[in-house]
Design a protein around this motif. Sequence first.
Motif, PDB file in Angstrom:
ATOM      1  N   SER A   1      43.656 -36.762  71.308  1.00  0.00           N
ATOM      2  CA  SER A   1      43.588 -35.304  71.366  1.00  0.00           C
ATOM      3  C   SER A   1      42.843 -34.878  72.621  1.00  0.00           C
ATOM      4  O   SER A   1      41.816 -35.469  72.975  1.00  0.00           O
ATOM      5  CB  SER A   1      42.861 -34.764  70.138  1.00  0.00           C
TER       6      SER A   1
ATOM      7  N   GLN B   1      50.029 -29.230  80.706  1.00  0.00           N
ATOM      8  CA  GLN B   1      50.078 -28.018  79.895  1.00  0.00           C
ATOM      9  C   GLN B   1      51.063 -27.045  80.530  1.00  0.00           C
ATOM     10  O   GLN B   1      50.854 -26.584  81.655  1.00  0.00           O
ATOM     11  CB  GLN B   1      48.697 -27.369  79.774  1.00  0.00           C
TER      12      GLN B   1
ATOM     13  N   LYS C   1      52.082 -23.286  75.991  1.00  0.00           N
ATOM     14  CA  LYS C   1      52.066 -24.485  75.148  1.00  0.00           C
ATOM     15  C   LYS C   1      50.697 -25.150  75.174  1.00  0.00           C
ATOM     16  O   LYS C   1      49.876 -24.879  76.038  1.00  0.00           O
ATOM     17  CB  LYS C   1      53.138 -25.471  75.621  1.00  0.00           C
ATOM     18  N   GLU C   2      50.492 -26.044  74.213  1.00  0.00           N
ATOM     19  CA  GLU C   2      49.238 -26.772  74.161  1.00  0.00           C
ATOM     20  C   GLU C   2      49.236 -27.909  75.180  1.00  0.00           C
ATOM     21  O   GLU C   2      50.290 -28.402  75.586  1.00  0.00           O
ATOM     22  CB  GLU C   2      49.022 -27.327  72.751  1.00  0.00           C
ATOM     23  N   ARG C   3      48.030 -28.320  75.561  1.00  0.00           N
ATOM     24  CA  ARG C   3      47.902 -29.449  76.474  1.00  0.00           C
ATOM     25  C   ARG C   3      48.340 -30.715  75.737  1.00  0.00           C
ATOM     26  O   ARG C   3      47.958 -30.951  74.587  1.00  0.00           O
ATOM     27  CB  ARG C   3      46.457 -29.570  76.953  1.00  0.00           C
ATOM     28  N   GLU C   4      49.125 -31.538  76.407  1.00  0.00           N
ATOM     29  CA  GLU C   4      49.646 -32.738  75.764  1.00  0.00           C
ATOM     30  C   GLU C   4      49.418 -33.973  76.617  1.00  0.00           C
ATOM     31  O   GLU C   4      49.377 -33.907  77.852  1.00  0.00           O
ATOM     32  CB  GLU C   4      51.150 -32.582  75.482  1.00  0.00           C
TER      33      GLU C   4
END
Length: 125
Positions: free
Chosen positions: A108, A39, A43-46
């Motif tokens: 996810s 992350q 930003k979003e965790r990827e």
Amino acid sequence: QVQLVESGGGLVQTGGSLRLSCAASGRTFSGYNVGWFRQAPGKEREFVATVWWSSGRTFYADSVKGRFTISRDAAENTVYLQMNSLKPEDTADYYCAADRATMTTRTSPNRIDYWGKGTLVTVSS
């Protein structure tokens, strides 16, 4: 209950390498699948990479394929993420994740059972 402890983050120059470790305490990784997410600020965790514990099968995000390698050591009950040819865009908090279900590139973060506290990787340009 699985407790995950990451280590190995730090500051490295562009093109450098780091190896992250994720150790499990409380129980072994057997029966779980282990992965790494990251992350970056704002930003979003990827998803980054995963290894299926029983088979050793691996999956990688396109952004790290060919540069990062995930591996497992059953004797040490540890998962590693070898990161080579690092780029500034790899800068992020890296989190170890464990889940009874298999992970893939489309997993996810919302469905992950267990998380470590994270380790910071900073790549300078």
